[in-house]
Write a protein that holds these residues in place. Structure first.
Motif, short mmCIF file in Angstrom:
data_model
loop_
_atom_site.label_atom_id
_atom_site.label_comp_id
_atom_site.label_asym_id
_atom_site.label_seq_id
_atom_site.Cartn_x
_atom_site.Cartn_y
_atom_site.Cartn_z
N ILE A 122 0.86 -1.18 0.00
CA ILE A 122 0.00 0.00 0.00
C ILE A 122 0.89 1.23 0.00
O ILE A 122 1.64 1.47 0.94
N ASP A 123 0.79 2.01 -1.06
CA ASP A 123 1.63 3.19 -1.26
C ASP A 123 0.72 4.40 -1.50
O ASP A 123 0.19 4.55 -2.59
N SER A 124 0.48 5.17 -0.55
CA SER A 124 1.15 5.28 0.73
C SER A 124 0.16 5.24 1.89
O SER A 124 -1.05 5.41 1.69
N PHE A 125 0.69 5.04 3.05
CA PHE A 125 -0.09 4.99 4.29
C PHE A 125 -0.92 6.27 4.43
O PHE A 125 -2.10 6.22 4.76
N GLN A 126 -0.30 7.40 4.14
CA GLN A 126 -0.98 8.68 4.30
C GLN A 126 -2.02 8.90 3.21
O GLN A 126 -3.13 9.36 3.48
N ALA A 127 -1.70 8.57 1.96
CA ALA A 127 -2.65 8.76 0.86
C ALA A 127 -3.88 7.88 1.04
O ALA A 127 -4.98 8.24 0.62
N ALA A 128 -3.70 6.72 1.68
CA ALA A 128 -4.83 5.83 1.95
C ALA A 128 -5.65 6.31 3.15
O ALA A 128 -6.67 5.70 3.48
N LYS A 129 -5.19 7.35 3.80
CA LYS A 129 -5.89 7.97 4.93
C LYS A 129 -6.13 6.98 6.08
O LYS A 129 -7.22 6.88 6.62
N PHE A 130 -5.07 6.27 6.43
CA PHE A 130 -5.17 5.30 7.53
C PHE A 130 -5.23 6.01 8.88
O PHE A 130 -4.47 6.93 9.14
N SER A 131 -6.14 5.52 9.71
CA SER A 131 -6.07 5.78 11.14
C SER A 131 -5.44 4.52 11.70
O SER A 131 -5.36 3.49 11.01
N TYR A 132 -5.03 4.55 12.95
CA TYR A 132 -4.44 3.33 13.52
C TYR A 132 -5.47 2.21 13.57
O TYR A 132 -5.16 1.06 13.25
N SER A 133 -6.71 2.51 13.91
CA SER A 133 -7.74 1.46 13.99
C SER A 133 -8.07 0.89 12.61
O SER A 133 -8.26 -0.32 12.46
N LYS A 134 -8.09 1.72 11.57
CA LYS A 134 -8.32 1.24 10.21
C LYS A 134 -7.19 0.30 9.78
O LYS A 134 -7.41 -0.74 9.15
N PHE A 135 -5.96 0.68 10.12
CA PHE A 135 -4.78 -0.15 9.85
C PHE A 135 -4.92 -1.51 10.55
O PHE A 135 -4.74 -2.56 9.95
N ARG A 136 -5.22 -1.50 11.85
CA ARG A 136 -5.35 -2.75 12.63
C ARG A 136 -6.48 -3.61 12.07
O ARG A 136 -6.33 -4.83 11.97
N ASN A 137 -7.59 -3.00 11.73
CA ASN A 137 -8.73 -3.76 11.18
C ASN A 137 -8.33 -4.50 9.91
O ASN A 137 -8.69 -5.66 9.72
N HIS A 157 11.38 9.75 10.91
CA HIS A 157 10.26 9.00 11.49
C HIS A 157 9.08 8.99 10.52
O HIS A 157 8.91 9.93 9.74
N PRO A 158 8.25 7.95 10.57
CA PRO A 158 7.04 7.95 9.74
C PRO A 158 6.19 9.18 10.05
O PRO A 158 6.12 9.62 11.21
N ARG A 159 5.55 9.74 9.03
CA ARG A 159 4.77 10.97 9.19
C ARG A 159 3.37 10.67 9.73
O ARG A 159 2.66 9.86 9.18
N GLY A 160 3.03 11.35 10.80
CA GLY A 160 1.68 11.28 11.36
C GLY A 160 1.57 10.29 12.52
O GLY A 160 2.31 9.31 12.60
N LYS A 161 0.63 10.58 13.39
CA LYS A 161 0.43 9.78 14.60
C LYS A 161 0.09 8.32 14.27
O LYS A 161 0.64 7.40 14.87
N ALA A 162 -0.81 8.09 13.31
CA ALA A 162 -1.20 6.72 12.97
C ALA A 162 -0.01 5.92 12.44
O ALA A 162 0.18 4.76 12.81
N ALA A 163 0.79 6.53 11.59
CA ALA A 163 1.97 5.84 11.04
C ALA A 163 3.01 5.59 12.13
O ALA A 163 3.64 4.52 12.16
N ALA A 166 1.68 2.62 13.94
CA ALA A 166 1.69 1.40 13.11
C ALA A 166 3.08 0.80 12.98
O ALA A 166 3.23 -0.42 12.94
N VAL A 167 4.10 1.63 12.91
CA VAL A 167 5.46 1.10 12.73
C VAL A 167 5.86 0.19 13.89
O VAL A 167 6.63 -0.75 13.70
N TYR A 168 5.31 0.43 15.07
CA TYR A 168 5.62 -0.43 16.21
C TYR A 168 5.08 -1.85 16.02
O TYR A 168 5.61 -2.80 16.60
N ASP A 169 4.03 -2.00 15.22
CA ASP A 169 3.43 -3.32 14.99
C ASP A 169 4.14 -4.10 13.88
O ASP A 169 3.84 -5.27 13.67
#
Length: 181
Positions: A122-137, A157-163, A166-169
């Motif tokens: 998925i390129d990119s995390f930000q363009a896909a508008k991921f929240s952390y919960s959307k990513f986990r789901n 560092h990855p840009r944005g709180k959700a990213a 997510a990088v920790y996972d």
């Protein structure tokens, strides 16, 4: 009332577990060992530092082992993507590599179909508008798939709180700078 607890495992049980891994060799083995075929990989870097170039090389290599779908949310099917495909001679993996530009819900449906690719980029995390919960789901809905997320960076560092969360996972964390992963 009795609560269901996850079963505890002994050290010997964990050490005797077997995992399906990629049989990497050469530079890929040296860089990443033999990673699991499922899970989360996270690639990030600043703009114009080689994230997409690295991703294409990785996808081409992974096509030796699995079918790969590349969700080009950021670039779509623009001329820049066409040039990237030509640069890395992706026609060599034409039958095992597909490109889409779709929502995460559509990608999730695609990954649920029989004979669907086992690897999704998925390129990119930000363009896909991921929240952390959307990513986990997404990753929890498809536990037998490998998801590779490409992320923009802010500094190193990855840009944005959700990213950042997510990088920790991620099982593999790959920072790209100056065309070096």
């Amino acid at each position: 009332m009795k609560q269901n607890m996850a079963r505890a495992r002994s050290v010997s049980e964990v050490l005797s577990m077997r995992f399906k891994v990629f049989p990497f060799s050469g530079k890929w083995l040296q860089a990443f060992g033999r990673p699991e075929r499922t899970g989360i990989w996270f690639v990030w870097g600043n703009t114009a530092n080689g994230k997409t170039s690295f991703a294409m090389q990785l996808c081409k290599y992974l096509c030796q082992f699995e079918k790969v779908v590349y969700n080009s949310v950021e670039e779509g099917d623009r001329m820049t993507m066409q040039r990237t495909l030509q640069k890395f001679d992706m026609m060599e993996v034409n039958k095992r590599f597909t490109i889409v530009n779709e929502s995460i819900a559509e990608l999730s449906k695609r990954m649920s179909t029989p004979k669907s690719p086992n690897v999704a980029v998925i390129d990119s995390f930000q363009a896909a508008k991921f929240s952390y919960s959307k990513f986990r789901n997404l990753v929890e809905k498809h536990p037998n798939k490998l998801f590779i997320f490409i992320s923009r960076a802010q500094g190193s560092h990855p840009r944005g709180k959700a990213a950042e969360e997510a990088v920790y996972d991620a099982d593999l964390k790959i920072y790209v700078e100056s065309y070096r992963a």
